[in-house]
Design a protein around this motif. Structure first.
Motif, PDB file in Angstrom:
ATOM      1  N   GLY A  42      25.970 -46.663 -19.467  1.00  0.00           N
ATOM      2  CA  GLY A  42      25.103 -46.377 -20.612  1.00  0.00           C
ATOM      3  C   GLY A  42      25.755 -46.570 -21.965  1.00  0.00           C
ATOM      4  N   TYR A  43      26.671 -47.533 -22.070  1.00  0.00           N
ATOM      5  CA  TYR A  43      27.383 -47.825 -23.320  1.00  0.00           C
ATOM      6  C   TYR A  43      28.232 -46.653 -23.798  1.00  0.00           C
ATOM      7  N   ALA A  44      28.435 -45.665 -22.912  1.00  0.00           N
ATOM      8  CA  ALA A  44      29.240 -44.509 -23.286  1.00  0.00           C
ATOM      9  C   ALA A  44      30.487 -44.369 -22.410  1.00  0.00           C
ATOM     10  N   LYS A  45      30.554 -45.141 -21.319  1.00  0.00           N
ATOM     11  CA  LYS A  45      31.706 -45.052 -20.419  1.00  0.00           C
ATOM     12  C   LYS A  45      32.282 -46.443 -20.184  1.00  0.00           C
ATOM     13  N   ASN A  46      33.591 -46.475 -19.962  1.00  0.00           N
ATOM     14  CA  ASN A  46      34.278 -47.737 -19.712  1.00  0.00           C
ATOM     15  C   ASN A  46      34.175 -48.153 -18.252  1.00  0.00           C
ATOM     16  N   VAL A  67      32.006 -58.184 -18.738  1.00  0.00           N
ATOM     17  CA  VAL A  67      32.148 -57.787 -20.140  1.00  0.00           C
ATOM     18  C   VAL A  67      32.610 -56.344 -20.238  1.00  0.00           C
ATOM     19  N   LEU A  68      33.700 -56.147 -20.968  1.00  0.00           N
ATOM     20  CA  LEU A  68      34.166 -54.806 -21.317  1.00  0.00           C
ATOM     21  C   LEU A  68      33.693 -54.570 -22.743  1.00  0.00           C
ATOM     22  N   HIS A  69      32.499 -54.024 -22.853  1.00  0.00           N
ATOM     23  CA  HIS A  69      31.856 -53.868 -24.157  1.00  0.00           C
ATOM     24  C   HIS A  69      32.325 -52.611 -24.868  1.00  0.00           C
ATOM     25  N   PRO A  70      32.114 -52.556 -26.177  1.00  0.00           N
ATOM     26  CA  PRO A  70      32.479 -51.359 -26.932  1.00  0.00           C
ATOM     27  C   PRO A  70      31.622 -50.174 -26.497  1.00  0.00           C
ATOM     28  N   VAL A  71      32.209 -48.989 -26.529  1.00  0.00           N
ATOM     29  CA  VAL A  71      31.485 -47.798 -26.093  1.00  0.00           C
ATOM     30  C   VAL A  71      31.406 -46.759 -27.208  1.00  0.00           C
ATOM     31  N   LEU A  72      30.443 -45.857 -27.036  1.00  0.00           N
ATOM     32  CA  LEU A  72      30.250 -44.750 -27.968  1.00  0.00           C
ATOM     33  C   LEU A  72      31.388 -43.744 -27.807  1.00  0.00           C
TER      34      LEU A  72
END
Length: 127
Positions: A64-68, A91-96
């Motif tokens: 959920g864009y909050a965990k790696n 993709v290792l996207h940026p997280v909150l």
């Protein structure tokens, strides 16, 4: 696209931890650095061990864009690559909370554009 090292970042630490927990043999060797965009963002390619279907996929790990990324995502991307005989861009996207959704989507857009440039003859599944 700027090339920067993930060395010493939280993202790299999470990826290293994921490799350590992976049940896939040689998981770390299966991940090839593709894009190292900026701090806490990267993309890796995973290629099938045999054959190639001609398809290429963009793989976004859960959280959920909050965990790696974790070992389950590493194992899943490798298994899918082998079972679908396809190349995966993980993709290792940026997280909150350090990053917002705009940074994430900007990065995803860059990865997708680069993937299309580098894989012009590969089929991209329709969404």
């Amino acid at each position: 696209m700027a090339q920067k090292s993930l060395k010493g970042t939280k993202t790299l630490a999470c990826l290293e931890e994921a490799f350590a927990g992976s049940s896939e043999l040689n998981a770390k060797e299966r991940f090839n650095t593709y894009i190292d965009w900026k701090k806490d963002c990267a993309a890796y390619t995973v290629t099938p061990t045999v054959n190639d279907s001609g398809y290429v996929f963009l793989f976004l790990h859960g959280g959920g864009y909050a965990k790696n990324i974790n070992y389950i995502h590493v194992d899943s991307s490798i298994e899918l690559s082998d079972k679908l005989f396809s190349k995966f861009y993980v993709v290792l996207h940026p997280v909150l909370p350090q990053h917002d959704y705009e940074e994430c989507y900007t990065f995803l857009d860059e990865v997708y554009k680069k993937m299309c440039e580098d894989e012009p003859n590969k089929k991209k599944p329709k969404t």
